[in-house]
Design a protein around this motif. Sequence first.
Motif, PDB file in Angstrom:
ATOM      1  N   TYR A 272       0.834  -1.204   0.000  1.00  5.16           N
ATOM      2  CA  TYR A 272       0.000   0.000   0.000  1.00  5.16           C
ATOM      3  C   TYR A 272       0.869   1.255   0.000  1.00  5.16           C
ATOM      4  CZ  TYR A 272      -3.197   3.596   1.617  1.00  5.16           C
ATOM      5  OH  TYR A 272      -3.917   4.760   1.738  1.00  5.16           O
ATOM      6  N   LYS A 273       1.935   1.246   0.781  1.00  2.00           N
ATOM      7  CA  LYS A 273       2.826   2.407   0.861  1.00  2.00           C
ATOM      8  C   LYS A 273       3.482   2.678  -0.485  1.00  2.00           C
ATOM      9  CE  LYS A 273       6.832   4.150   3.334  1.00  2.00           C
ATOM     10  NZ  LYS A 273       7.850   3.849   4.342  1.00  2.00           N
ATOM     11  N   SER A 274       3.908   1.630  -1.178  1.00  2.00           N
ATOM     12  CA  SER A 274       4.529   1.838  -2.487  1.00  2.00           C
ATOM     13  C   SER A 274       3.513   2.351  -3.503  1.00  2.00           C
ATOM     14  CB  SER A 274       5.175   0.550  -2.982  1.00  2.00           C
ATOM     15  OG  SER A 274       4.202  -0.426  -3.258  1.00  2.00           O
ATOM     16  N   LYS A 275       2.278   1.899  -3.419  1.00  2.00           N
ATOM     17  CA  LYS A 275       1.242   2.412  -4.321  1.00  2.00           C
ATOM     18  C   LYS A 275       0.978   3.890  -4.069  1.00  2.00           C
ATOM     19  CE  LYS A 275      -1.502  -1.656  -5.362  1.00  2.00           C
ATOM     20  NZ  LYS A 275      -2.815  -2.286  -5.244  1.00  2.00           N
ATOM     21  N   VAL A 276       0.947   4.284  -2.808  1.00  2.67           N
ATOM     22  CA  VAL A 276       0.694   5.678  -2.462  1.00  2.67           C
ATOM     23  C   VAL A 276       1.848   6.560  -2.941  1.00  2.67           C
ATOM     24  CG1 VAL A 276       0.508   7.279  -0.518  1.00  2.67           C
ATOM     25  CG2 VAL A 276      -0.820   5.191  -0.533  1.00  2.67           C
ATOM     26  N   GLN A 277       3.073   6.091  -2.769  1.00  2.00           N
ATOM     27  CA  GLN A 277       4.229   6.885  -3.165  1.00  2.00           C
ATOM     28  C   GLN A 277       4.371   6.971  -4.680  1.00  2.00           C
ATOM     29  OE1 GLN A 277       7.451   5.066  -1.062  1.00  2.00           O
ATOM     30  NE2 GLN A 277       7.127   6.337   0.745  1.00  2.00           N
ATOM     31  N   GLU A 278       4.043   5.906  -5.404  1.00  2.00           N
ATOM     32  CA  GLU A 278       4.159   5.907  -6.858  1.00  2.00           C
ATOM     33  C   GLU A 278       3.022   6.662  -7.524  1.00  2.00           C
ATOM     34  OE1 GLU A 278       4.358   1.847  -7.934  1.00  2.00           O
ATOM     35  OE2 GLU A 278       6.346   1.555  -7.089  1.00  2.00           O
ATOM     36  N   HIS A 279       2.019   7.000  -6.776  1.00  2.00           N
ATOM     37  CA  HIS A 279       0.867   7.682  -7.344  1.00  2.00           C
ATOM     38  C   HIS A 279       1.223   9.086  -7.832  1.00  2.00           C
ATOM     39  CE1 HIS A 279      -3.355   8.316  -8.108  1.00  2.00           C
ATOM     40  NE2 HIS A 279      -3.314   9.452  -7.443  1.00  2.00           N
ATOM     41  N   GLY A 280       2.261   9.672  -7.304  1.00  2.00           N
ATOM     42  CA  GLY A 280       2.626  11.034  -7.670  1.00  2.00           C
ATOM     43  C   GLY A 280       3.540  11.121  -8.874  1.00  2.00           C
ATOM     44  N   HIS A 281       3.477  10.167  -9.778  1.00  2.00           N
ATOM     45  CA  HIS A 281       4.345  10.198 -10.947  1.00  2.00           C
ATOM     46  C   HIS A 281       3.941  11.312 -11.901  1.00  2.00           C
ATOM     47  CE1 HIS A 281       1.217   8.374 -13.454  1.00  2.00           C
ATOM     48  NE2 HIS A 281       0.965   7.597 -12.419  1.00  2.00           N
ATOM     49  N   ASP A 282       4.820  11.640 -12.835  1.00  2.00           N
ATOM     50  CA  ASP A 282       4.553  12.715 -13.793  1.00  2.00           C
ATOM     51  C   ASP A 282       3.522  12.272 -14.809  1.00  2.00           C
ATOM     52  OD1 ASP A 282       6.407  14.323 -12.581  1.00  2.00           O
ATOM     53  OD2 ASP A 282       8.063  13.598 -13.836  1.00  2.00           O
ATOM     54  N   ALA A 283       2.641  13.174 -15.136  1.00  2.00           N
ATOM     55  CA  ALA A 283       1.631  12.888 -16.143  1.00  2.00           C
ATOM     56  C   ALA A 283       2.275  12.931 -17.527  1.00  2.00           C
ATOM     57  CB  ALA A 283       0.502  13.895 -16.056  1.00  2.00           C
ATOM     58  N   ILE A 284       1.707  12.212 -18.447  1.00  2.00           N
ATOM     59  CA  ILE A 284       2.266  12.146 -19.801  1.00  2.00           C
ATOM     60  C   ILE A 284       2.232  13.512 -20.478  1.00  2.00           C
ATOM     61  CG2 ILE A 284       1.887  11.161 -22.090  1.00  2.00           C
ATOM     62  CD1 ILE A 284       0.963   8.618 -20.732  1.00  2.00           C
ATOM     63  N   LYS A 285       1.206  14.292 -20.228  1.00  4.68           N
ATOM     64  CA  LYS A 285       1.102  15.588 -20.895  1.00  4.68           C
ATOM     65  C   LYS A 285       2.140  16.593 -20.389  1.00  4.68           C
ATOM     66  CE  LYS A 285      -2.616  17.196 -17.902  1.00  4.68           C
ATOM     67  NZ  LYS A 285      -3.991  17.651 -17.875  1.00  4.68           N
ATOM     68  N   HIS A 286       2.771  16.317 -19.243  1.00  3.45           N
ATOM     69  CA  HIS A 286       3.776  17.229 -18.717  1.00  3.45           C
ATOM     70  C   HIS A 286       5.203  16.791 -19.036  1.00  3.45           C
ATOM     71  CE1 HIS A 286       0.779  19.585 -16.704  1.00  3.45           C
ATOM     72  NE2 HIS A 286       0.323  18.531 -16.049  1.00  3.45           N
ATOM     73  N   LEU A 287       5.361  15.646 -19.683  1.00  2.61           N
ATOM     74  CA  LEU A 287       6.691  15.185 -20.045  1.00  2.61           C
ATOM     75  C   LEU A 287       7.188  15.968 -21.264  1.00  2.61           C
ATOM     76  CD1 LEU A 287       6.320  11.320 -19.643  1.00  2.61           C
ATOM     77  CD2 LEU A 287       7.428  12.918 -18.102  1.00  2.61           C
TER      78      LEU A 287
END
Length: 118
Positions: free
Chosen positions: A93-108
């Motif tokens: 659960y902790k890894s899912k919560v932390q990985e949730h803040g990844h960069d959106a494709i439109k901002h790459l």
Amino acid sequence: MNLTISGHHLEVTPAIREYVQNKLERIKRHFDQVIDIAVILTVDNLTEKEKRQKAEINLRMSGKTVYVESLSQDLYAAIDTLIDKLDRQVMKYKSKVQEHGHDAIKHLPDTFEPAATA
């Protein structure tokens, strides 16, 4: 964090209470956003002699409730496997919560280069 340890067909001794609290320190060390923990220790009166001791836990976090149960011949072994299972679920659960803040494709940044036509 509220911790409730109860027994069903079992008296919760201070030794068992301290053992559970010491084991839960591992969970608190990995993830400190726990709201409520309810531990239920049970002795089942089954005709078969194995797996009569049962330990179950409800761990409430912000946005999620985790339920884990474990059966064993020995209550302390049931608590150990319970904490191992709970630790794996909390880390997941902790890894899912932390990985949730990844960069959106439109901002790459745009890295697409069109091929040259000959």
